[in-house]
Design an enzyme around this catalytic site. Structure first.
Site: not given
Length: 294
Positions: A25, A28, A45, A108, A148, A156, A186, A283
């Site tokens: 997060i 992004e 940190r 987090g 979670d 997800t 990703a 290619h």
């Protein structure tokens, strides 16, 4: 300060924002802010971005973000914030002070278990985590938990796959368990970062440095060949030396998530470097570099 949900409710943003964190997060939204013309300072940190990703690629992402104008301060975290939204002064643990218009906390989240009254049901909770076995069952046999709230791999697609495995096993008469060994992930930063399988550090820990081979390709994509853009692609394969089995596949660059999604299928089937080598390259694409690496 904000959490990420609140950013979608803003009508406008200040000239400068401080982002706290080093994960998905944080990276992004630093890129999103930067793309909107906001000056960004990211406080981390630790010593590097994106723990769990291959260090060589996360380091390359850091350099790409710095070229876009995003600043980083490592080994720092906020100790105090004074002022009001639009005019804030943040003081770090190193006694450094920074002026900004807003602060995003992207450090987090903990599973939200309040109001579930799990104690009354006798469901075991350890450190805000619902304990489950490989069948997704809690210590109370007829109570299950997915996603979670189990605080294992908080992604997800993992939560979706756990839900599917539960439904297949309990309602579909097709018992199966989730395979957590190959979870592609990703970061939708700019550029994108994605990977599946072991990173270099993990491969060395499991197999030993002399038992793995590393293949790399670092190049400017053809889509940027005629522009002044400095954006590059970095592709990396980690291979077990004796068997030639591919242990990890990682990429930094445009469409990284799409490419790694398909690579995950090959690696899940046990593909070797030889399998990649004899695959006809399409290619001109970025993905062809994965099957032409020498």
């Amino acid at each position: 300060g904000w959490v990420s949900d609140q950013l979608f409710l803003q009508d406008s943003f200040p000239e400068k924002v401080i982002v706290i964190g080093a994960g998905f997060i944080a990276c992004e939204f630093s890129c999103i802010f930067n793309g909107l013309g906001v000056q960004v300072l990211q406080l981390v940190r630790g010593t590097n971005l994106l723990r769990g990703f291959d260090y060589e690629l996360s380091s390359s992402l850091q350099h790409a973000m710095e070229k876009k104008g995003i600043e980083f301060r490592f080994g720092e975290r906020p100790s105090a914030i004074e002022g009001e939204l639009g005019n804030l002064k943040l003081t770090s643990n190193l006694k450094e002070t920074y002026q900004c218009g807003g602060v995003l906390f992207a450090t987090g989240r903990a599973p939200y278990l309040e109001n579930l009254n799990l104690e009354a049901a006798g469901v075991e909770v350890l450190d805000r985590r619902i304990q489950v076995n490989s069948n997704l069952a809690t210590n109370v046999p007829h109570i299950f938990a997915v996603g979670d709230v189990t605080d294992r791999i908080n992604l997800t697609p993992v939560a979706i796959e756990e839900g599917r495995a539960f439904a297949d096993s309990v309602f579909g008469n097709r018992p199966r368990k989730v395979n957590y060994d190959l979870v592609a992930s990703a970061v939708f930063s700019q550029p994108e970062l994605a990977g599946v399988g072991l990173c270099e550090r993990e491969a060395i820990e499991l197999y030993g440095e002399d038992c793995i081979k590393i293949y790399r390709s670092n190049f400017k994509p053809m889509s940027k060949a005629l522009s002044a853009s400095e954006i590059r692609c970095f592709l990396k394969l980690i291979v077990e030396r004796n068997s030639e089995k591919i242990l990890g596949c990682h990429m930094l660059g445009e469409n990284a998530a799409e490419i790694i999604q398909m690579a995950a299928i090959s690696i899940g089937m046990g593909a070797s470097k030889e399998d990649f080598d004899r695959t006809m390259a399409l290619h001109p694409t970025i993905a062809e570099e994965f099957v032409t690496m020498a």
